[in-house]
Design an enzyme around this catalytic site. Structure first.
Site, PDB file in Angstrom:
ATOM      1  N   GLU A   1      -7.812  -5.212  -0.373  1.00 44.36           N
ATOM      2  CA  GLU A   1      -8.353  -5.934  -1.528  1.00 44.36           C
ATOM      3  C   GLU A   1      -8.350  -7.446  -1.328  1.00 44.36           C
ATOM      4  OE1 GLU A   1      -9.849  -3.986  -3.194  1.00 44.36           O
ATOM      5  OE2 GLU A   1      -8.705  -2.755  -4.587  1.00 44.36           O
TER       6      GLU A   1
ATOM      7  N   HIS B   1       0.855  -1.184   0.000  1.00 46.59           N
ATOM      8  CA  HIS B   1       0.000   0.000   0.000  1.00 46.59           C
ATOM      9  C   HIS B   1       0.889   1.232   0.000  1.00 46.59           C
ATOM     10  CE1 HIS B   1      -3.139   2.850   1.167  1.00 46.59           C
ATOM     11  NE2 HIS B   1      -3.976   1.949   0.681  1.00 46.59           N
TER      12      HIS B   1
HETATM   13  N1  ACO Z   1       4.042  -7.596  -4.641  1.00 42.98           N
HETATM   14  C1  ACO Z   1       5.380  -7.646  -4.887  1.00 42.98           C
HETATM   15  N2  ACO Z   1       6.180  -6.549  -4.827  1.00 42.98           N
HETATM   16  C2  ACO Z   1       5.608  -5.378  -4.497  1.00 42.98           C
HETATM   17  C3  ACO Z   1       4.239  -5.278  -4.221  1.00 42.98           C
HETATM   18  C4  ACO Z   1       3.454  -6.448  -4.298  1.00 42.98           C
HETATM   19  N3  ACO Z   1       2.154  -6.418  -4.057  1.00 42.98           N
HETATM   20  N4  ACO Z   1       3.952  -3.984  -3.931  1.00 42.98           N
HETATM   21  C5  ACO Z   1       5.095  -3.312  -4.028  1.00 42.98           C
HETATM   22  N5  ACO Z   1       6.095  -4.145  -4.384  1.00 42.98           N
HETATM   23  C6  ACO Z   1       7.492  -3.796  -4.573  1.00 42.98           C
HETATM   24  C7  ACO Z   1       7.692  -3.111  -5.922  1.00 42.98           C
HETATM   25  O1  ACO Z   1       7.933  -4.039  -6.957  1.00 42.98           O
HETATM   26  C8  ACO Z   1       8.862  -2.217  -5.656  1.00 42.98           C
HETATM   27  O2  ACO Z   1      10.032  -2.992  -5.704  1.00 42.98           O
HETATM   28  P1  ACO Z   1      11.409  -2.346  -6.274  1.00 42.98           P
HETATM   29  O3  ACO Z   1      11.700  -1.202  -5.330  1.00 42.98           O
HETATM   30  O4  ACO Z   1      12.380  -3.497  -6.192  1.00 42.98           O
HETATM   31  O5  ACO Z   1      11.105  -1.891  -7.664  1.00 42.98           O
HETATM   32  C9  ACO Z   1       8.668  -1.798  -4.195  1.00 42.98           C
HETATM   33  O6  ACO Z   1       7.860  -2.824  -3.591  1.00 42.98           O
HETATM   34  C10 ACO Z   1       7.961  -0.471  -4.073  1.00 42.98           C
HETATM   35  O7  ACO Z   1       6.842  -0.429  -4.934  1.00 42.98           O
HETATM   36  P2  ACO Z   1       6.102   0.908  -5.382  1.00 42.98           P
HETATM   37  O8  ACO Z   1       5.303   0.624  -6.603  1.00 42.98           O
HETATM   38  O9  ACO Z   1       7.026   2.051  -5.415  1.00 42.98           O
HETATM   39  O10 ACO Z   1       5.182   1.165  -4.157  1.00 42.98           O
HETATM   40  P3  ACO Z   1       3.846   1.976  -4.177  1.00 42.98           P
HETATM   41  O11 ACO Z   1       3.736   2.658  -2.871  1.00 42.98           O
HETATM   42  O12 ACO Z   1       3.702   2.839  -5.372  1.00 42.98           O
HETATM   43  O13 ACO Z   1       2.843   0.750  -4.303  1.00 42.98           O
HETATM   44  C11 ACO Z   1       0.844  -0.366  -4.645  1.00 42.98           C
HETATM   45  C12 ACO Z   1       1.585   0.688  -3.810  1.00 42.98           C
HETATM   46  C13 ACO Z   1       0.619   0.190  -6.057  1.00 42.98           C
HETATM   47  C14 ACO Z   1      -0.522  -0.628  -3.990  1.00 42.98           C
HETATM   48  C15 ACO Z   1       1.673  -1.672  -4.716  1.00 42.98           C
HETATM   49  O14 ACO Z   1       1.948  -2.157  -3.424  1.00 42.98           O
HETATM   50  C16 ACO Z   1       1.011  -2.749  -5.569  1.00 42.98           C
HETATM   51  O15 ACO Z   1       1.157  -2.732  -6.794  1.00 42.98           O
HETATM   52  N6  ACO Z   1       0.259  -3.708  -4.920  1.00 42.98           N
HETATM   53  C17 ACO Z   1      -0.458  -4.709  -5.659  1.00 42.98           C
HETATM   54  C18 ACO Z   1      -1.761  -4.123  -6.205  1.00 42.98           C
HETATM   55  C19 ACO Z   1      -2.820  -3.919  -5.114  1.00 42.98           C
HETATM   56  O16 ACO Z   1      -3.010  -4.759  -4.250  1.00 42.98           O
HETATM   57  N7  ACO Z   1      -3.512  -2.764  -5.205  1.00 42.98           N
HETATM   58  C20 ACO Z   1      -4.564  -2.397  -4.278  1.00 42.98           C
HETATM   59  C21 ACO Z   1      -4.098  -1.331  -3.349  1.00 42.98           C
HETATM   60  S1  ACO Z   1      -5.319  -0.948  -2.119  1.00 42.98           S
HETATM   61  C22 ACO Z   1      -6.389   0.110  -2.902  1.00 42.98           C
HETATM   62  O17 ACO Z   1      -6.025   0.847  -3.792  1.00 42.98           O
HETATM   63  C23 ACO Z   1      -7.781   0.098  -2.494  1.00 42.98           C
END
Ligand code: ACO
Length: 374
Positions: free
Chosen positions: A308, A250
């Site tokens: 989610e 998140h």
């Molecule tokens: N699975 C694996 N790796 C992850 C995940 C995940 N769910 N989430 C983040 N990471 C990793 C990224 O790959 C990244 O790795 P890196 O630094 O080696 O490139 C690091 O963690 C940081 O990721 P960011 O995208 O910068 O983090 P951000 O704060 O933008 O991400 C997000 C938030 C978009 C929700 C992300 O965690 C994600 O894509 N989760 C999966 C999708 C999801 O569940 N979305 C629902 C969110 S809740 C809502 O909106 C109601």
């Protein structure tokens, strides 16, 4: 500065507070775990639109007002028929249906908000039936908001348990600080545009898989794993391929999303009363394995369960197909969007951030070169 507006405060709000470090969500003064499993959706709507919970008389009047706004205009019905003929996704159909709510009505922020909150379940329910070749069911003003949505979907009056489970879900997701879709809605009304335009934009923002589109894939992962013994191998393979695990991570929470706890409890109650807990127990195993492997892979970044994951489980238990998960999220979140629009119109200024230009400078237009390129 990194793109994405992390840690930037773009609005002041009395609606909800997301404390990402403590893992706490406060909705207009109440914690989500106190409010969501017990209040009616109509009470929450009153709270967010009027700033306090209603007394019993106000609650009944308000519920009646909302229930009286459920029916769709013939024009809105017609758009949904066209959308079904073109096999649009339910989220696209919702995005097409919402603007029709402004047809033939004078713009009025509170009136638009109440109409949209009442009509979202009718749009989604009607469309779900049309998509499967079934006739829409007439609206029922005598049912509560959550029960009415289930009735629109199935044509059957739901049990009190089913209605409560959905109501807890809708309450849990009704508002959540300045998430992407809420921000989109506030940006739109900050120009003094109308609430229905803002809600249409918010639906578009919610559609993306990084925001509201995650629960379908989260459930797919649970089904792909199938039995607890396969959890480790499947999740490891996904992470090896660089895939993100849907339902985890998140932007704001650095600990477990408190909404996940509220929904996990609601899902456990619901599955236990249903007699078959196997999918719930499998999901628990998938969750613990995913968390362990995420910690192993990303020791520097706390990735925890988000809302989610248990949304998927609860809505699946209620018999909703995965393509209705995100539109159902919108049925709950429209309340927060509308309340933020009212707040922005009342207290806010035009939202107009700046961008950092990183393109070239000092280029010169060469007419001949431009023609040759064309
Ligand atoms: N699975 C694996 N790796 C992850 C995940 C995940 N769910 N989430 C983040 N990471 C990793 C990224 O790959 C990244 O790795 P890196 O630094 O080696 O490139 C690091 O963690 C940081 O990721 P960011 O995208 O910068 O983090 P951000 O704060 O933008 O991400 C997000 C938030 C978009 C929700 C992300 O965690 C994600 O894509 N989760 C999966 C999708 C999801 O569940 N979305 C629902 C969110 S809740 C809502 O909106 C109601």
């Amino acid at each position: 500065m990194r793109d994405g507006l992390d840690d930037v405060v773009a609005a002041s709000t009395r609606l909800s507070e997301v404390d990402g470090e403590a893992g706490r969500l406060t909705i207009a003064g109440y914690t989500v775990d106190d409010l969501a499993p017990r209040a009616t959706f109509e009470e929450l709507a009153y709270l967010l639109l009027h700033g306090r919970l209603p007394d019993p008389f106000e609650r009944d009047q308000f519920a009646q007002d909302v229930a009286g706004r459920r029916a769709l205009s013939p024009a809105a019905m017609s758009v949904l028929h066209y959308a079904a003929a073109a096999q649009a996704s339910p989220m696209d159909a919702l995005r097409m249906g919402v603007p029709m709510l402004s047809l033939g009505r004078a713009e009025n922020p509170l009136d638009d908000s109440l109409t949209a909150i009442a009509a979202f379940p009718t749009i989604v329910g009607t469309y779900a039936r049309l998509q499967h070749g079934e006739a829409p069911v007439p609206v029922r003003p005598d049912l509560g908001h959550a029960a009415h949505y289930l009735h629109q979907l199935s044509g059957e009056e739901p049990s009190a348990e089913r209605a409560r489970a959905l109501e807890t879900y809708l309450n849990t997701v009704c508002d959540h600080g300045l998430n992407a879709s809420t921000f989109a809605a506030r940006v739109i009304v900050s120009t003094r545009s109308d609430v229905i335009s803002a809600l249409a934009g918010a639906v578009g923002a919610l559609k993306g898989p990084l925001h509201g589109g995650a629960p379908g894939p989260a459930l797919d992962m649970v089904f792909e794993i199938g039995v607890p013994e396969r959890a480790e191998a499947v999740i490891r393979a996904k992470l090896d391929r660089g895939e993100r695990l849907m339902g985890f991570g998140h932007r704001v929470y650095r600990v477990r999303d408190p909404r996940a706890d509220v929904l996990a409890e609601a899902a456990e109650r619901f599955y236990s009363s249903d007699g078959d807990r196997s999918i719930y127990d499998l999901a628990r195993k998938v969750e613990t394995t995913a968390l362990r492997l995420l910690r192993e892979r990303k020791p520097d970044r706390r990735l925890d369960t988000n809302v989610e994951f248990y949304t998927a489980l609860l809505l699946h238990g209620l018999g909703l197909p995965t393509e209705l998960f995100t539109p159902t999220f919108a049925v709950g979140r429209v309340l927060g969007w509308a309340a933020h629009c009212l707040e922005q119109l009342r207290d806010g200024r035009l939202i107009r951030p700046q961008s950092a230009y990183i393109g070239p400078t000092n280029l010169h237009y060469d007419r001949q070169l431009a023609h040759a390129a064309a």
